[in-house]
Design a protein around this motif. Structure first.
Motif, PDB file in Angstrom:
ATOM      1  N   GLY A 217       0.798  -1.225   0.000  1.00 44.30           N
ATOM      2  CA  GLY A 217       0.000   0.000   0.000  1.00 44.30           C
ATOM      3  C   GLY A 217       0.825   1.266   0.000  1.00 44.30           C
ATOM      4  O   GLY A 217       0.580   2.185  -0.795  1.00 44.30           O
ATOM      5  N   PHE A 218       1.832   1.334   0.872  1.00 45.55           N
ATOM      6  CA  PHE A 218       2.645   2.549   0.932  1.00 45.55           C
ATOM      7  C   PHE A 218       3.599   2.653  -0.246  1.00 45.55           C
ATOM      8  O   PHE A 218       3.996   3.759  -0.613  1.00 45.55           O
ATOM      9  CB  PHE A 218       3.400   2.611   2.262  1.00 45.55           C
ATOM     10  N   THR A 219       3.954   1.524  -0.855  1.00 45.44           N
ATOM     11  CA  THR A 219       4.749   1.577  -2.085  1.00 45.44           C
ATOM     12  C   THR A 219       3.928   2.197  -3.214  1.00 45.44           C
ATOM     13  O   THR A 219       4.415   3.055  -3.958  1.00 45.44           O
ATOM     14  CB  THR A 219       5.220   0.168  -2.485  1.00 45.44           C
ATOM     15  N   VAL A 220       2.676   1.764  -3.328  1.00 44.67           N
ATOM     16  CA  VAL A 220       1.775   2.336  -4.340  1.00 44.67           C
ATOM     17  C   VAL A 220       1.566   3.817  -4.079  1.00 44.67           C
ATOM     18  O   VAL A 220       1.563   4.637  -5.012  1.00 44.67           O
ATOM     19  CB  VAL A 220       0.424   1.584  -4.341  1.00 44.67           C
ATOM     20  N   LEU A 221       1.407   4.194  -2.805  1.00 43.74           N
ATOM     21  CA  LEU A 221       1.241   5.606  -2.466  1.00 43.74           C
ATOM     22  C   LEU A 221       2.468   6.415  -2.863  1.00 43.74           C
ATOM     23  O   LEU A 221       2.346   7.530  -3.402  1.00 43.74           O
ATOM     24  CB  LEU A 221       0.987   5.752  -0.958  1.00 43.74           C
ATOM     25  N   ALA A 222       3.650   5.873  -2.616  1.00 43.93           N
ATOM     26  CA  ALA A 222       4.890   6.580  -2.970  1.00 43.93           C
ATOM     27  C   ALA A 222       4.998   6.775  -4.483  1.00 43.93           C
ATOM     28  O   ALA A 222       5.383   7.850  -4.959  1.00 43.93           O
ATOM     29  CB  ALA A 222       6.099   5.807  -2.448  1.00 43.93           C
ATOM     30  N   ILE A 223       4.651   5.749  -5.239  1.00 50.05           N
ATOM     31  CA  ILE A 223       4.699   5.853  -6.707  1.00 50.05           C
ATOM     32  C   ILE A 223       3.718   6.902  -7.195  1.00 50.05           C
ATOM     33  O   ILE A 223       4.046   7.751  -8.040  1.00 50.05           O
ATOM     34  CB  ILE A 223       4.392   4.483  -7.353  1.00 50.05           C
ATOM     35  N   ASP A 224       2.509   6.864  -6.649  1.00 52.49           N
ATOM     36  CA  ASP A 224       1.487   7.835  -7.053  1.00 52.49           C
ATOM     37  C   ASP A 224       1.894   9.251  -6.667  1.00 52.49           C
ATOM     38  O   ASP A 224       1.702  10.193  -7.431  1.00 52.49           O
ATOM     39  CB  ASP A 224       0.157   7.470  -6.398  1.00 52.49           C
ATOM     40  N   ARG A 225       2.487   9.385  -5.487  1.00 47.07           N
ATOM     41  CA  ARG A 225       2.905  10.713  -5.023  1.00 47.07           C
ATOM     42  C   ARG A 225       4.036  11.265  -5.879  1.00 47.07           C
ATOM     43  O   ARG A 225       4.070  12.466  -6.187  1.00 47.07           O
ATOM     44  CB  ARG A 225       3.345  10.634  -3.561  1.00 47.07           C
ATOM     45  N   LEU A 226       4.961  10.389  -6.286  1.00 48.49           N
ATOM     46  CA  LEU A 226       6.084  10.849  -7.104  1.00 48.49           C
ATOM     47  C   LEU A 226       5.605  11.316  -8.472  1.00 48.49           C
ATOM     48  O   LEU A 226       6.211  12.197  -9.078  1.00 48.49           O
ATOM     49  CB  LEU A 226       7.112   9.729  -7.260  1.00 48.49           C
ATOM     50  N   ARG A 227       4.506  10.740  -8.959  1.00 43.59           N
ATOM     51  CA  ARG A 227       3.956  11.177 -10.240  1.00 43.59           C
ATOM     52  C   ARG A 227       3.475  12.623 -10.187  1.00 43.59           C
ATOM     53  O   ARG A 227       3.405  13.301 -11.207  1.00 43.59           O
ATOM     54  CB  ARG A 227       2.778  10.278 -10.643  1.00 43.59           C
ATOM     55  N   SER A 228       3.132  13.092  -8.995  1.00 44.29           N
ATOM     56  CA  SER A 228       2.620  14.459  -8.863  1.00 44.29           C
ATOM     57  C   SER A 228       3.737  15.489  -8.774  1.00 44.29           C
ATOM     58  O   SER A 228       3.460  16.680  -8.756  1.00 44.29           O
ATOM     59  CB  SER A 228       1.736  14.568  -7.614  1.00 44.29           C
ATOM     60  N   PHE A 229       4.991  15.031  -8.735  1.00 40.98           N
ATOM     61  CA  PHE A 229       6.117  15.956  -8.660  1.00 40.98           C
ATOM     62  C   PHE A 229       6.381  16.554 -10.041  1.00 40.98           C
ATOM     63  O   PHE A 229       6.430  15.841 -11.038  1.00 40.98           O
ATOM     64  CB  PHE A 229       7.377  15.244  -8.167  1.00 40.98           C
ATOM     65  N   SER A 230       6.589  17.853 -10.069  1.00 38.42           N
ATOM     66  CA  SER A 230       6.963  18.523 -11.318  1.00 38.42           C
ATOM     67  C   SER A 230       8.470  18.420 -11.501  1.00 38.42           C
ATOM     68  O   SER A 230       9.203  18.004 -10.613  1.00 38.42           O
ATOM     69  CB  SER A 230       6.552  20.003 -11.279  1.00 38.42           C
ATOM     70  N   VAL A 231       8.968  18.834 -12.632  1.00 42.11           N
ATOM     71  CA  VAL A 231      10.400  18.803 -12.900  1.00 42.11           C
ATOM     72  C   VAL A 231      11.158  19.666 -11.916  1.00 42.11           C
ATOM     73  O   VAL A 231      12.317  19.442 -11.612  1.00 42.11           O
ATOM     74  CB  VAL A 231      10.697  19.242 -14.352  1.00 42.11           C
TER      75      VAL A 231
END
Length: 236
Positions: A217-231
């Motif tokens: 669960g927290f791995t999926v959350l980390a992946i999803d959260r990293l997608r929201s990071f801009s350059v």
């Protein structure tokens, strides 16, 4: 993915924070050796050393230092920008970093716990503690890695979880033990090597299922959260 893992490991071992991993495991082994040398009854020293120090302090603190460092330090110093500019899916960034964090945490904690378990009881207990702590390291690492992407104060929140939820509330409110990674590790270790030195009210099936859910669960959350990071390295 191997490149990300190599960069993560090199950065982790090259920082001063890695030196913070060594004292606690050394204290754990030192206390176990001292108690064994003085012929203290294992029933008196094993629970506070193995559980009170090893599983309640050494394991979560080491995982906190490593888990928040594999991405958190790159966010703080801005080097995460270089990784985000690469044409890599976000999971190919998170998974190698999680693997490094879990491996370093498990290796740092499992070895001293194995030694202490052997000195306290048997090789079987030592192996059980090492295996269970490795699973716990994975769950802790996933949690703390996700925290480093969710908040600017992952270490503070991690300490709140470890000290307040698992430590303080876990000793006085029995219901909180069900959501304690520490208690899951104890349950799994006791199942692999039943002994009176370890005890918890959490059942093995619950411990196994929740360990898997937290890790995934927290791995999926980390992946999803990293997608929201801009350059620029900031969240949108």
């Amino acid at each position: 993915m191997s490149t990300v893992s190599w960069i993560t490991a090199r950065g982790l071992f090259g920082r001063r924070r890695f030196l913070m991993l060594l004292p606690l495991p050394l204290v754990l082994v030192g206390l176990a050796v001292l108690c064994r040398a003085l012929r203290v009854d294992p029933g008196q020293w094993a629970p506070p050393v193995l559980v009170g120090l090893g599983l309640a302090v050494v394991l979560p603190v080491v995982a906190l230092i490593v888990g928040t460092g594999v991405l958190g330090a790159e966010i703080d110093d801005g080097t995460l920008v270089h990784i985000l500019t690469k044409p890599l899916p976000r999971w190919q960034i998170v998974l190698p970093k999680l693997a490094v964090a879990a491996a370093v945490s498990a290796g740092t904690v499992a070895v001293p716990l194995y030694v202490a378990g052997v000195l306290a009881d048997s090789v079987r207990l030592g192996l059980a503690l090492a295996a269970a702590s490795a699973l716990g390291a994975l769950a802790y690492s996933a949690l703390f890695l996700a925290l480093s992407l969710v908040t600017r104060r992952p270490v503070l929140l991690g300490l709140v979880y470890v000290l307040i939820w698992e430590g303080l509330l876990g000793n006085f409110v029995s219901g909180t033990k069900v959501l304690s990674i520490q208690q899951w590790v104890i349950a799994l270790a006791d199942r692999m090597a039943p002994t009176e030195l370890l005890s918890t009210t959490v059942s093995v099936p619950v411990a196994a299922v929740l360990t898997a859910l937290v890790s995934v669960g927290f791995t999926v959350l980390a992946i999803d959260r990293l997608r929201s990071f801009s350059v620029a390295g900031e969240t949108s």
